[in-house]
Design a protein around this motif. Sequence first.
Motif, PDB file in Angstrom:
ATOM      1  N   PRO A 205       0.818  -1.215   0.000  1.00 27.22           N
ATOM      2  CA  PRO A 205       0.000   0.000   0.000  1.00 27.22           C
ATOM      3  C   PRO A 205       0.856   1.272   0.000  1.00 27.22           C
ATOM      4  O   PRO A 205       2.009   1.272   0.420  1.00 27.22           O
ATOM      5  N   THR A 207       1.822   4.807   1.485  1.00 25.68           N
ATOM      6  CA  THR A 207       1.791   5.475   2.786  1.00 25.68           C
ATOM      7  C   THR A 207       1.030   6.785   2.664  1.00 25.68           C
ATOM      8  O   THR A 207       0.742   7.264   1.550  1.00 25.68           O
ATOM      9  N   ALA A 208       0.742   7.396   3.819  1.00 22.19           N
ATOM     10  CA  ALA A 208       0.053   8.688   3.809  1.00 22.19           C
ATOM     11  C   ALA A 208       0.872   9.733   3.066  1.00 22.19           C
ATOM     12  O   ALA A 208       0.322  10.545   2.307  1.00 22.19           O
ATOM     13  N   ARG A 211       0.579   9.015  -0.662  1.00 21.94           N
ATOM     14  CA  ARG A 211      -0.739   9.400  -1.171  1.00 21.94           C
ATOM     15  C   ARG A 211      -0.806  10.903  -1.380  1.00 21.94           C
ATOM     16  O   ARG A 211      -1.346  11.380  -2.397  1.00 21.94           O
ATOM     17  N   THR A 342      -4.479  -0.122  -0.766  1.00 20.36           N
ATOM     18  CA  THR A 342      -4.252   0.995   0.157  1.00 20.36           C
ATOM     19  C   THR A 342      -5.524   1.330   0.918  1.00 20.36           C
ATOM     20  O   THR A 342      -5.506   1.544   2.137  1.00 20.36           O
ATOM     21  N   TYR A 343      -6.646   1.359   0.200  1.00 20.84           N
ATOM     22  CA  TYR A 343      -7.944   1.640   0.827  1.00 20.84           C
ATOM     23  C   TYR A 343      -8.252   0.595   1.909  1.00 20.84           C
ATOM     24  O   TYR A 343      -8.604   0.932   3.051  1.00 20.84           O
ATOM     25  N   SER A 345      -6.217  -1.625   3.491  1.00 27.11           N
ATOM     26  CA  SER A 345      -5.263  -1.658   4.602  1.00 27.11           C
ATOM     27  C   SER A 345      -5.436  -0.449   5.509  1.00 27.11           C
ATOM     28  O   SER A 345      -5.284  -0.551   6.735  1.00 27.11           O
ATOM     29  N   THR A 346      -5.790   0.703   4.937  1.00 32.52           N
ATOM     30  CA  THR A 346      -5.994   1.903   5.747  1.00 32.52           C
ATOM     31  C   THR A 346      -7.202   1.744   6.669  1.00 32.52           C
ATOM     32  O   THR A 346      -7.157   2.099   7.853  1.00 32.52           O
ATOM     33  N   THR A 349      -6.177  -0.713   9.456  1.00 32.92           N
ATOM     34  CA  THR A 349      -5.236  -0.090  10.391  1.00 32.92           C
ATOM     35  C   THR A 349      -5.958   0.890  11.311  1.00 32.92           C
ATOM     36  O   THR A 349      -5.602   1.045  12.486  1.00 32.92           O
ATOM     37  N   ASP A 350      -6.999   1.544  10.772  1.00 30.14           N
ATOM     38  CA  ASP A 350      -7.777   2.495  11.569  1.00 30.14           C
ATOM     39  C   ASP A 350      -8.764   1.792  12.505  1.00 30.14           C
ATOM     40  O   ASP A 350      -9.488   2.464  13.251  1.00 30.14           O
ATOM     41  N   TYR A 373      -4.911  -9.228   3.863  1.00 29.61           N
ATOM     42  CA  TYR A 373      -4.567  -8.053   4.662  1.00 29.61           C
ATOM     43  C   TYR A 373      -4.375  -8.379   6.141  1.00 29.61           C
ATOM     44  O   TYR A 373      -4.506  -7.502   6.999  1.00 29.61           O
ATOM     45  N   PHE A 376      -2.530  -6.170   8.617  1.00 28.17           N
ATOM     46  CA  PHE A 376      -3.056  -4.832   8.916  1.00 28.17           C
ATOM     47  C   PHE A 376      -4.222  -4.871   9.905  1.00 28.17           C
ATOM     48  O   PHE A 376      -4.699  -3.826  10.342  1.00 28.17           O
TER      49      PHE A 376
END
Length: 397
Positions: A205, A207-208, A211, A342-343, A345-346, A349-350, A373, A376
């Motif tokens: 993914p 990273t912030a 992105r 990325t979507y 995993s984010t 993670t959240d 995933y 994550f």
Amino acid sequence: MDQRPVTQATPPGVKIRDFVAGPRLQIAFSLDGEQCRELLPPCPINKSSIQRASALREEIRRKIKDGTFCYADYFPDSPRAAAPKQDSSLMERLLQKQLETYERQVTNGRLTLSTYRGYAKAVNGARMRRWHGVQVRDVTPGMLRSWVSEMDCTSKAIRNMLTPLRSVFEDALNDELIDFNPFDRIALAKLIRQTAKASDYVVNPFTAAERAALLDACRPDERPMLQFWLATGLRPGELQALEWRHIDWERRIARIELNQVAGEIKKPKTDAGVRDVDLDASAIGALQVQRPLSEAKGSRIWLNPRDGEPWSTDAQVRKTFWLPVCTRSKVDYRNPYQVRHTYASTLLTDGHNPWYVAAQLGHKDVEMVFRTYGRFIREDYQKPKPELRNAENSKSV
């Protein structure tokens, strides 16, 4: 005798030829990629004889398509009748016949164009030439095992390659060209599992910071699509097919019910693929910016900035949009599907529930989320290890 040329209208493939002895009907048809023209026996040229000539031509074309046409049966005096008859049991001819079956299924709406293209690629590819010149009855289970074991590709690629080949042997058995199907004497699943190449695809993914760099590298007419994509994790084909009617502004959701594959719009493969995807503030903001750019131009939301037309393929998105943005951003290149990773995993993670993530992605169950995933997913959603479950059970006794 009246030698004036006959000028009656004739259907396609039927022609009136004028000779000194009188006019003759001629029919034309294609055989093995070559155009054949044959004169019919002398007869009066009238509406009935022309119709008979047309019917004869269609009968010949039908038999050619079925692989049962014999030149000498229809035109024994033709030089082509003396040519050696091609063996219809050769593997390459049976494979091409299978491909023609797929073509008819596309026409009848029973097979998608993208699936047909995959089969055509397999049938016409270098690996399948192994069977050219081989009689179907001479193919043994050992030959198939050896061929499969030499494939240096993933299990999915192997299975795609085998689909048309297996159909050839099933039809050959039904047509009594062979006494048994060699595939029935192979432990195929085990063979593929033992010999297939492991996929080297890695979920990586963005990273912030990456992105943000990607978004900053976008032109104003590019940014809304990438911002929306990062916020929804749609499959590339779902993003391309999304229409304004699919957006529910009040409920803040996007209804996903179409997917574009190789330029063809169709429904998702599974029922789970049809779903409502929640839209956060970032996704809503991207749509609001895009609205004046595309809503008046048609139903599709996302358009190719170069020509203002709807996207047609994944390759077009990758070459025209994704690669230039990655280059300008100086972010290490990954394929566009990493946006979806990325979507997912984010969200995990959240701390979002994996079952919710599976539903948003359009998966029928949560298994793929855990498998793809797992690293994550927060500990409170992870399944307890067997030894921990046993310890907990002993405490409760």
